[in-house]
Design an enzyme around this catalytic site. Sequence first.
Site, PDB file in Angstrom:
ATOM      1  N   CYS A  94       0.764  -1.749  -0.303  1.00 48.70           N
ATOM      2  CA  CYS A  94       0.205  -0.675   0.195  1.00 48.70           C
ATOM      3  C   CYS A  94       1.135   1.232  -0.047  1.00 48.70           C
ATOM      4  O   CYS A  94       2.288   1.385   0.267  1.00 48.70           O
ATOM      5  CB  CYS A  94      -0.784   0.241   1.384  1.00 48.70           C
ATOM      6  SG  CYS A  94      -1.641  -1.110   1.954  1.00 48.70           S
TER       7      CYS A  94
HETATM    8  N1  GLN Z   1      -0.995  -6.089   4.931  1.00 51.72           N
HETATM    9  C1  GLN Z   1      -1.920  -5.259   4.835  1.00 51.72           C
HETATM   10  C2  GLN Z   1      -3.394  -5.551   4.135  1.00 51.72           C
HETATM   11  O1  GLN Z   1      -3.409  -6.203   3.516  1.00 51.72           O
HETATM   12  C3  GLN Z   1      -1.758  -3.594   3.927  1.00 51.72           C
HETATM   13  C4  GLN Z   1      -0.949  -4.126   2.667  1.00 51.72           C
HETATM   14  C5  GLN Z   1      -0.087  -3.209   1.744  1.00 51.72           C
HETATM   15  O2  GLN Z   1       0.638  -2.688   2.613  1.00 51.72           O
HETATM   16  N2  GLN Z   1      -0.314  -3.367   0.673  1.00 51.72           N
HETATM   17  O3  GLN Z   1      -3.850  -4.805   4.014  1.00 51.72           O
END
Ligand code: GLN
Length: 254
Positions: free
Chosen positions: A2
């Site tokens: 993210c």
């Molecule tokens: N693991 C977290 C989620 O699935 C954050 C994902 C991310 O940083 N892409 O929401």
Amino acid sequence: MCRHLAYLGAPVPLAELLLSPGNGLLTQSWAPRRQRYGTVNADGFGVGWYASGDPVPARYRRSIPIWADRSFADVARVTSSAAVLAAVRSATWGMSLEESAAAPYACGPWLFSHNGRVEGWPDAVAALAASIPASRLLALEAQADSALLWALVQERLDAGDPAADALARVVRDVAAVAGGRLNFLLTDGTRIAATAAGDTLFWREGSGNVVVASEPFDDGPGWHEVPDNCVLTATASTVDVRPIYNLTKEQVAP
Ligand code: GLN
């Protein structure tokens, strides 16, 4: 993984912060420039912001890509805030794809976001999860590593840790039992705490405002990269960065 961003300063329209910049979160949802893991951030998005005089933030979250939500573009054009935390999501495999798993997570005055993943989920952190009271575990907002990390951070905040120490402690505790990337953002509308632990993090101070973000949203001057394994604390006029493992004596667990 993210991309996320937090802002403190003079009230600014959400669109000016998130949608208009050449490389703002809107653009980062399909063409991030610094993202090391994953390619697009199309598994939902969320924005939390504070209205003047109300310590509890409002949230707008969806499970669809930010570019697909015309209603948000409208709302963001006419909504201004002096304190914002927003994220676009690339869901980790096996995690919920619901709106409830889109950051920011919230409780009372707090907004929280996690950029990264817990390796060995869920077994690697089962013992840590067992340290959380059942009532809090049963109330997790989503079936996602980020929701558990947020519960661990809340435990530290409830124990009286300052925001940056709460984040640093959770990074340390999780890193001790599981690998992973643990970039956190936390705000109560008056200060921002953030960790760089496995992914990119930048900050920029303006006159009376500060932005902390996974990556710069423009090519302007003034962006600083936070070194890995550091925790940042910011107000609208101050920024402090220190190593995660340098907790002061009274902040270190016995
Ligand atoms: N693991 C977290 C989620 O699935 C954050 C994902 C991310 O940083 N892409 O929401």
